[in-house]
Write an enzyme that holds these catalytic residues in place. Sequence first.
Site, PDB file in Angstrom:
ATOM      1  N   VAL A  46     -43.342  -3.191 -17.880  1.00  0.00           N
ATOM      2  CA  VAL A  46     -43.978  -3.534 -19.010  1.00  0.00           C
ATOM      3  C   VAL A  46     -45.602  -3.396 -18.947  1.00  0.00           C
ATOM      4  CG1 VAL A  46     -44.514  -5.381 -20.901  1.00  0.00           C
ATOM      5  CG2 VAL A  46     -42.036  -5.013 -19.799  1.00  0.00           C
ATOM      6  N   CYS A  47     -46.104  -4.065 -17.984  1.00  0.00           N
ATOM      7  CA  CYS A  47     -47.592  -4.209 -17.517  1.00  0.00           C
ATOM      8  C   CYS A  47     -48.281  -3.142 -17.816  1.00  0.00           C
ATOM      9  CB  CYS A  47     -47.805  -4.750 -16.071  1.00  0.00           C
ATOM     10  SG  CYS A  47     -47.332  -6.198 -15.993  1.00  0.00           S
ATOM     11  N   PRO A  48     -47.808  -1.576 -17.368  1.00  0.00           N
ATOM     12  CA  PRO A  48     -48.806  -0.445 -17.654  1.00  0.00           C
ATOM     13  C   PRO A  48     -48.725  -0.199 -19.182  1.00  0.00           C
ATOM     14  CG  PRO A  48     -46.677   0.355 -16.512  1.00  0.00           C
ATOM     15  CD  PRO A  48     -46.990  -1.320 -16.675  1.00  0.00           C
TER      16      PRO A  48
END
Length: 187
Positions: A46-48
């Site tokens: 999810v972070c990118p």
Amino acid sequence: MSLIGTEVLPFKAQAYKDGEFIEVTEESLKGQWSVFCFYPADFTFVCPTELEDLQNNYEELKSLGVEVYSVSTDTHFTHKGWHDSSETIGKIKYAMIGDPSQRITRNFEVLNEEDGLADRGTFIIDPDGVIQTVEINAGGIGRDADILVSKIKAAQYVRKNPGEVCPAKWKEGSETLKPSFDLVGKI
């Protein structure tokens, strides 16, 4: 205790920004609006998508006088490695702060002690270094930079216009409210 209205606590950290390592402290935030975007870890899922969304809005944020800082408990070296190996993260121009000591993550009260990783926390900080908004999401719920931009515009409007407040779903240029005795029970 809420962090709203509190000054960012002292810190010193290394960051990767636009091809170089830089030092960032709480003093770096003074005189401009800042966004701190905490995320669990580099090389994740999810972070990118969130960091790319921030980058896609970075020019607009800069035009509003806002500097963006992403923060995880990885090192600044890991941030560089991720930046160099990921097409998505390779687009990022804002500072990626390494917090392996977890000091900043603890200061902002977003450290998941069990995992040693940051929760998904977003903070808008005013030019005095005071926290104006806090948003914390569960690990599987990504954030939306368009909503962040709207919140920044509202925070900037309220700062420039004491005595006025921005109602729900306020958009730049729309009507605000002036709290007063006459409005009690009429909204």
